[in-house]
Scaffold this motif. Structure first.
Motif: not given
Length: 92
Positions: A66, A6, A72, A68-70
């Protein structure tokens, strides 16, 4: 071995804050980087930080999910013992 991370971009400094549990109870490594989440700068900073902690080349660490996500998922050519040596034990 795959593990979840995260990421907190623009976190003030580059640091690994240890393991936490997500909503489903899975272990997640909490990481902060000073880089902003633009043009992949935060992802690159996370890769550098994780590779240094694991004592492996950056090229050996793969961002599996992930982008582009927090939250991963990374894959590294290490075993559970090396992961624990670098980041400690996940919470029980």
């Amino acid at each position: 071995m795959q593990f979840a991370v995260r990421v907190t971009p623009k976190g003030g400094r580059d640091a690994i804050d240890g393991w936490i549990r997500d909503e489903a109870g899975r272990p997640v490594l909490k990481v902060r980087v000073s880089a902003a989440a633009s043009d992949g700068a935060a992802n690159a900073a996370v890769i550098v930080l994780l590779a240094k902690a694991l004592k492996i080349p950056k090229s050996a660490l793969t961002l599996v999910a992930g982008q582009t996500s927090r939250l991963k998922r990374f894959e590294a050519p290490v075993g559970e013992a090396e992961l624990q040596a670098a980041f400690g034990l996940p919470p029980a």
